[in-house]
Motif scaffolding. Structure first.
Motif, PDB file in Angstrom:
ATOM      1  N   THR A 196      26.558  -2.477  11.299  1.00 57.52           N
ATOM      2  CA  THR A 196      26.613  -3.258  12.546  1.00 57.52           C
ATOM      3  C   THR A 196      25.278  -3.928  12.853  1.00 57.52           C
ATOM      4  N   SER A 197      24.453  -3.304  13.663  1.00 55.21           N
ATOM      5  CA  SER A 197      23.253  -3.987  14.162  1.00 55.21           C
ATOM      6  C   SER A 197      22.260  -4.347  13.063  1.00 55.21           C
ATOM      7  N   ARG A 198      22.107  -3.502  12.039  1.00 54.41           N
ATOM      8  CA  ARG A 198      21.133  -3.811  10.989  1.00 54.41           C
ATOM      9  C   ARG A 198      21.556  -5.035  10.191  1.00 54.41           C
ATOM     10  N   SER A 199      22.848  -5.170   9.971  1.00 52.35           N
ATOM     11  CA  SER A 199      23.342  -6.283   9.150  1.00 52.35           C
ATOM     12  C   SER A 199      23.178  -7.629   9.851  1.00 52.35           C
ATOM     13  N   CYS A 200      22.939  -7.607  11.175  1.00 53.61           N
ATOM     14  CA  CYS A 200      22.778  -8.854  11.939  1.00 53.61           C
ATOM     15  C   CYS A 200      21.320  -9.299  12.045  1.00 53.61           C
ATOM     16  N   LEU A 201      20.387  -8.481  11.546  1.00 53.09           N
ATOM     17  CA  LEU A 201      18.970  -8.790  11.693  1.00 53.09           C
ATOM     18  C   LEU A 201      18.499  -9.813  10.668  1.00 53.09           C
ATOM     19  N   ASN A 202      17.480 -10.570  11.061  1.00 51.56           N
ATOM     20  CA  ASN A 202      16.786 -11.441  10.112  1.00 51.56           C
ATOM     21  C   ASN A 202      15.668 -10.601   9.488  1.00 51.56           C
ATOM     22  N   ILE A 203      15.984  -9.941   8.369  1.00 53.86           N
ATOM     23  CA  ILE A 203      15.062  -8.964   7.782  1.00 53.86           C
ATOM     24  C   ILE A 203      13.909  -9.680   7.084  1.00 53.86           C
ATOM     25  N   GLN A 204      12.685  -9.269   7.443  1.00 51.35           N
ATOM     26  CA  GLN A 204      11.495  -9.911   6.912  1.00 51.35           C
ATOM     27  C   GLN A 204      11.221  -9.467   5.475  1.00 51.35           C
ATOM     28  N   LYS A 205      10.553 -10.336   4.743  1.00 50.78           N
ATOM     29  CA  LYS A 205      10.226 -10.067   3.354  1.00 50.78           C
ATOM     30  C   LYS A 205       9.385  -8.786   3.242  1.00 50.78           C
ATOM     31  N   GLY A 206       9.740  -7.924   2.316  1.00 50.15           N
ATOM     32  CA  GLY A 206       9.032  -6.662   2.125  1.00 50.15           C
ATOM     33  C   GLY A 206       9.661  -5.510   2.880  1.00 50.15           C
ATOM     34  N   HIS A 207      10.643  -5.812   3.759  1.00 47.51           N
ATOM     35  CA  HIS A 207      11.294  -4.764   4.558  1.00 47.51           C
ATOM     36  C   HIS A 207      12.787  -4.638   4.241  1.00 47.51           C
ATOM     37  N   GLU A 208      13.217  -5.292   3.152  1.00 49.43           N
ATOM     38  CA  GLU A 208      14.642  -5.298   2.819  1.00 49.43           C
ATOM     39  C   GLU A 208      15.197  -3.891   2.578  1.00 49.43           C
ATOM     40  N   ASP A 209      14.339  -2.994   2.066  1.00 55.60           N
ATOM     41  CA  ASP A 209      14.801  -1.640   1.723  1.00 55.60           C
ATOM     42  C   ASP A 209      14.517  -0.623   2.828  1.00 55.60           C
ATOM     43  N   THR A 210      13.782  -1.046   3.867  1.00 59.42           N
ATOM     44  CA  THR A 210      13.462  -0.130   4.970  1.00 59.42           C
ATOM     45  C   THR A 210      14.721   0.115   5.799  1.00 59.42           C
ATOM     46  N   LEU A 211      15.018   1.376   6.072  1.00 55.16           N
ATOM     47  CA  LEU A 211      16.265   1.696   6.767  1.00 55.16           C
ATOM     48  C   LEU A 211      16.223   1.296   8.236  1.00 55.16           C
ATOM     49  N   PHE A 212      15.272   1.834   8.988  1.00 55.42           N
ATOM     50  CA  PHE A 212      15.235   1.592  10.431  1.00 55.42           C
ATOM     51  C   PHE A 212      14.274   0.448  10.749  1.00 55.42           C
ATOM     52  N   LEU A 213      14.816  -0.619  11.331  1.00 54.81           N
ATOM     53  CA  LEU A 213      14.042  -1.833  11.583  1.00 54.81           C
ATOM     54  C   LEU A 213      13.989  -2.154  13.069  1.00 54.81           C
ATOM     55  N   ASN A 214      12.922  -2.855  13.472  1.00 54.48           N
ATOM     56  CA  ASN A 214      12.853  -3.344  14.848  1.00 54.48           C
ATOM     57  C   ASN A 214      13.627  -4.652  14.966  1.00 54.48           C
ATOM     58  N   ARG A 215      13.645  -5.228  16.166  1.00 50.21           N
ATOM     59  CA  ARG A 215      14.473  -6.433  16.381  1.00 50.21           C
ATOM     60  C   ARG A 215      13.952  -7.637  15.603  1.00 50.21           C
ATOM     61  N   ARG A 216      12.707  -7.561  15.135  1.00 48.76           N
ATOM     62  CA  ARG A 216      12.122  -8.655  14.345  1.00 48.76           C
ATOM     63  C   ARG A 216      12.342  -8.460  12.849  1.00 48.76           C
ATOM     64  N   GLY A 217      13.073  -7.405  12.474  1.00 49.65           N
ATOM     65  CA  GLY A 217      13.393  -7.192  11.070  1.00 49.65           C
ATOM     66  C   GLY A 217      12.276  -6.560  10.278  1.00 49.65           C
ATOM     67  N   LYS A 218      11.392  -5.807  10.986  1.00 47.35           N
ATOM     68  CA  LYS A 218      10.290  -5.120  10.312  1.00 47.35           C
ATOM     69  C   LYS A 218      10.378  -3.611  10.569  1.00 47.35           C
ATOM     70  N   GLN A 219       9.577  -2.838   9.812  1.00 52.49           N
ATOM     71  CA  GLN A 219       9.571  -1.386   9.972  1.00 52.49           C
ATOM     72  C   GLN A 219       9.143  -1.008  11.381  1.00 52.49           C
ATOM     73  N   LEU A 220       9.804   0.013  11.928  1.00 53.61           N
ATOM     74  CA  LEU A 220       9.439   0.527  13.246  1.00 53.61           C
ATOM     75  C   LEU A 220       8.082   1.235  13.193  1.00 53.61           C
ATOM     76  N   THR A 221       7.411   1.274  14.329  1.00 53.79           N
ATOM     77  CA  THR A 221       6.156   2.017  14.430  1.00 53.79           C
ATOM     78  C   THR A 221       6.433   3.419  14.953  1.00 53.79           C
ATOM     79  N   ARG A 222       5.472   4.320  14.737  1.00 57.17           N
ATOM     80  CA  ARG A 222       5.565   5.672  15.297  1.00 57.17           C
ATOM     81  C   ARG A 222       5.690   5.598  16.820  1.00 57.17           C
ATOM     82  N   ALA A 223       4.898   4.723  17.419  1.00 55.57           N
ATOM     83  CA  ALA A 223       4.876   4.609  18.884  1.00 55.57           C
ATOM     84  C   ALA A 223       6.252   4.237  19.426  1.00 55.57           C
ATOM     85  N   MET A 224       6.999   3.407  18.690  1.00 54.14           N
ATOM     86  CA  MET A 224       8.318   2.981  19.152  1.00 54.14           C
ATOM     87  C   MET A 224       9.290   4.156  19.193  1.00 54.14           C
TER      88      MET A 224
END
Length: 299
Positions: A196-224
């Motif tokens: 669902t939500s992950r498949s709708c993201l514009n995933i940034q280069k280098g993060h295609e294999d990262t499971l949990f992404l932020n709304r910008r299509g990048k890896q989440l931070t610890r702080a988040m």
């Protein structure tokens, strides 16, 4: 400080290459040594790592004891002790000036845990109508279902998921890898998030294999991850101070309470020493009484 820099860099290389310690651990050890060098500079003391004496180190420990709590003191002493042991190992020194310096006694704080009901309430409070809802539910289920550290969670890859075999591959401290079992429920919610939500993201280069992404299509931070959990605790009026690590503690505690052996829990948590895992035994001593009643021949 120049006399110290070479030895510190050499120690950093040893910790990274030979001991496989994480970047955070290496930075903490370095910070401990730099506290000592700052003390020497402030007091115009021209000692280097090879000739510094026990008396000077004792003066340093005495000074920091005035403004540093016992837990932090213990960490600094431990870090310096490791540094001087390394110098002995490399034959730069023949003695350890930290040898007779005692680590202050500190009470061992038991980790906070959540009941299964509290975990259910937190997960049910996730707003599934939001764009990040399915992701956040999958995150909580993975933290609790697999007992991961927050750093392990955010670095989890899709290629690390072996659902058919019932395992995920986790990269822990010092890049040490382990396989952790993953239950059907956690698999289900990860699958829903991916579809669902992950498949709708514009995933940034280098993060295609990262499971949990932020709304910008990048890896989440610890702080988040901390923010997601803190907000849910407020929303559900939970009166405990919790963090991602609380789910890890709860994972281990609930396994123990339901009859899992400590060695299995150690392997799943990725603890190098079972001593680290033993803290969970102290959470509910009723469990020990049950073991005695079930297994001892004179029950």
């Amino acid at each position: 400080m120049s006399n110290w820099t070479t030895y510190i860099k050499s120690f950093q290389s040893y910790m990274k290459i030979e001991r496989g310690l994480s970047k955070n651990t290496i930075e903490n050890y370095t910070f401990d040594i730099e506290k000592l060098t700052d003390f020497l500079e402030r007091n115009h003391l021209s000692f280097n790592p090879i000739n510094i004496t026990e008396e000077i180190v004792q003066q340093f420990i005495y000074e920091i004891s005035k403004y540093v709590n016992p837990s932090s003191q213990a960490r600094i002493i431990s870090g310096l002790r490791s540094f001087f042991l390394y110098l002995i190992f490399e034959e730069y020194r023949t003695d350890n000036p930290m040898e007779l310096i005692e680590i202050p006694r500190i009470g061992r704080k038991l980790p906070d845990t959540l009941s299964t009901q509290e975990i259910d309430i937190l997960i049910e409070a996730v707003d599934l109508s939001s764009n990040e809802g399915e992701r956040n539910r999958a995150i909580l289920e993975t933290l609790y279902g697999c007992g991961l550290r927050v750093s392990e969670l955010i670095s989890l890859k899709i290629s690390d998921l072996f659902f058919e075999e019932g395992f995920i591959k986790v990269s822990g401290k010092g890049d040490k890898q382990r396989f952790v079992p993953i239950g059907n429920l956690t698999q289900k919610y990860i699958g829903i998030y991916k579809a669902t939500s992950r498949s709708c993201l514009n995933i940034q280069k280098g993060h295609e294999d990262t499971l949990f992404l932020n709304r910008r299509g990048k890896q989440l931070t610890r702080a988040m991850i901390f923010t997601i959990i803190k907000d849910l605790a407020v929303k559900t009026n939970l009166k405990k101070t919790i963090s991602p690590h609380t789910f890890r503690h709860s994972f281990a505690t609930h396994l123990l309470e339901n009859g899992a052996d400590l060695r299995s829990i150690q392997l799943m948590l990725g603890h190098e020493s079972i001593t680290t895992t033993e803290i969970y035994v102290h959470l509910d001593r009723r469990h020990l009484a049950q073991i005695l009643n079930v297994f001892h021949p004179r029950k």
